[in-house]
Design an enzyme around this catalytic site. Structure first.
Site, PDB file in Angstrom:
ATOM      1  N   THR A   7       5.120   9.965 -23.731  1.00 12.00           N
ATOM      2  CA  THR A   7       3.714  10.137 -23.409  1.00 12.00           C
ATOM      3  C   THR A   7       3.563  11.481 -22.702  1.00 12.00           C
ATOM      4  OG1 THR A   7       1.811   9.104 -22.345  1.00 12.00           O
ATOM      5  CG2 THR A   7       3.930   8.836 -21.243  1.00 12.00           C
ATOM      6  N   LYS A  22       5.073  15.705 -24.796  1.00 10.61           N
ATOM      7  CA  LYS A  22       5.016  15.719 -26.260  1.00 10.61           C
ATOM      8  C   LYS A  22       5.208  17.110 -26.856  1.00 10.61           C
ATOM      9  CE  LYS A  22       1.967  11.678 -26.512  1.00 10.61           C
ATOM     10  NZ  LYS A  22       0.687  11.147 -27.023  1.00 10.61           N
ATOM     11  N   ASN A  57       6.052  12.425 -30.267  1.00 13.89           N
ATOM     12  CA  ASN A  57       5.952  11.260 -29.375  1.00 13.89           C
ATOM     13  C   ASN A  57       7.008  10.199 -29.669  1.00 13.89           C
ATOM     14  OD1 ASN A  57       4.910  10.034 -31.726  1.00 13.89           O
ATOM     15  ND2 ASN A  57       3.541   8.730 -30.523  1.00 13.89           N
ATOM     16  N   ARG A  97     -13.880  19.502 -21.935  1.00 17.12           N
ATOM     17  CA  ARG A  97     -14.437  20.060 -20.698  1.00 17.12           C
ATOM     18  C   ARG A  97     -14.150  21.558 -20.594  1.00 17.12           C
ATOM     19  NH1 ARG A  97     -16.248  17.270 -16.425  1.00 17.12           N
ATOM     20  NH2 ARG A  97     -15.169  15.368 -17.085  1.00 17.12           N
TER      21      ARG A  97
END
Length: 422
Positions: A59, A63, A84, A146
């Site tokens: 996780t 990765k 992963n 964002r």
């Protein structure tokens, strides 16, 4: 026995062990799946090699770095720019199964994704996997993040449209599917989403917007489905037939985090790290061997010499039983506690078990001046550790390498992990 693990930072929250271990139990497979905590990827892989791990899932944040580390990477891993799943052997073979986690839950509900307008929120590894999978299905993809520059970079790479983060709500009415890949809740106006739309989250330990979607009649797909579908493919890569018997839900209860047991061989640093951890968490520290010595009025060597190991294991079980319902404790166990099936089962059921692994040569050196009854010659010592190692693995909920980290560092890493899950 086959050995598997999930790595990440943090990793104590991962539900992968519940999923894989249930599959192994149901199919009668001699294998175990656990979690490895570390400061970085290099240390995690070093611990994997020490424990003879056969395969891992990864996780965040490992990765992308794994892609640069493995000897072989699949086309999907290269396309997503992240690994992963790694299969160990003569070479490290890296794969990306997140694309199946992103795709299969939707394909179970829709005949086709062609020309479906999909908004991916986020620009990390899960978002890249979703973009890769959906573009292969000829969907029309939009991406909003964002940080605009990062979002634009990923959108350009996969041929998606970029949407300003502050403008997300303005396009919701025309979106067929929202793929939510960020671990925080944002100001998303669910009322703007059309009732025929699907809200699919990659986050399985939170259920952002579930109730809002339910009220609006929007189909909500929880992150557990992503986890299960990618896990099913990873399981096949590990060499198992996962077409039948792989869990379709994760119902196993999470282990208690307010009752911690440090397990491992003598000299692994359980007592020292345990005291430091208890202080950081404001928990009570209990040394099981010390409790037995105090209660019996005799030292452990004397009990062994006068009554034998079997008698001592019964004492261990009795004293452990008194702690199984006690909260906010850090318990340092004796190295041989896994020899008792009764103690093993009690720890499994009532404690969050952290295995401090390491090189047995280091443990032998650290215990040079101790009076432990089973610290005999180095060959006996090392063989005893090897005999117990898989039992520690099977019992573990989290593993740290005490040959790499000091007791202070171990307590810091565990404290960090628990701050993320408590």
């Amino acid at each position: 026995m086959k050995r598997f693990a999930v790595i990440g930072k943090p990793v104590a929250h991962s539900k992968s062990p519940q999923m894989f271990n249930r599959f192994f139990r149901n199919k009668g497979i001699d294998a175990v799946y656990t979690r490895i905590a570390s400061k970085n990827l290099k240390d995690a892989l070093k611990t994997c090699r020490l424990l003879n791990i056969d395969g891992i899932n990864a996780t965040m944040p490992f990765k992308k770095e794994l892609l640069e580390t493995v000897d072989f990477a699949s086309d999907e891993a290269k396309g997503v720019d992240g690994v992963n799943t790694v299969v160990f052997g003569n070479q490290l073979k890296g794969h990306n199964t997140d694309i199946y986690g992103a795709l299969m839950p939707l394909k179970k509900r829709l005949k086709s994704l062609k020309d479906k307008k999909i908004l991916i929120i986020g620009a990390g590894g899960a978002a890249r996997a979703a973009l890769y999978a959906y573009k292969k299905e000829n969907a029309i993809c939009y991406l909003s993040n964002r940080t605009y520059e990062k979002g634009r970079e990923q959108a350009k790479k996969f041929g998606a449209y970029v949407v300003l983060f502050e403008k997300i709500n303005s396009i919701l009415r025309e979106i067929d599917i929202i793929c939510y890949t960020i671990p925080v809740k944002i100001d998303l106006d669910i009322s703007q989403i059309k009732p025929s739309a699907i809200f699919f989250t990659a986050i399985y330990n939170q259920h952002f917007f579930k109730e809002e979607c339910k009220k609006k009649g929007i189909i909500y797909i929880p992150g557990e489905e992503w986890l299960i579908e990618q896990g099913k493919v990873a399981c096949s890569l590990f060499g198992f037939d996962c077409k039948n018997g792989f869990p379709d839900s994760i119902l196993d209860k999470a282990k208690p985090k307010n009752r911690i047991a440090l397990i491992g061989f003598m000299g692994s640093g359980k007592s020292t790290a345990g005291k430091l951890l208890a202080k950081k968490l404001d928990y009570q520290f209990i040394d099981l061997d010390k409790s037995i010595e105090k209660g019996e009025g005799k030292g452990i060597p004397e009990i062994f010499n006068n009554f034998g190991e079997s008698y001592f294991r019964n004492l261990e079980y009795r004293y452990l039983s008194e702690l199984k319902d006690k909260n906010r404790i850090v318990l340092a166990t004796g190295g041989g506690i896994v020899e008792s099936q009764y103690c093993f089962d009690m720890l499994k059921d009532y404690f969050f078990n952290i295995f401090l692994c390491g090189n047995p040569e280091d443990f032998f050196r650290r215990t040079e001046n101790s009076s432990r009854p089973l610290r005999k010659g180095s060959n006996f010592f090392i063989n005893l550790y090897r005999k117990r190692k898989d039992k520690y693995l099977m019992l573990s909920d989290l593993i740290l390498n005490s040959s790499i980290y000091t007791p202070e560092e171990i307590s810091d890493i565990i404290y960090y992990e628990f701050c993320k899950v408590l």
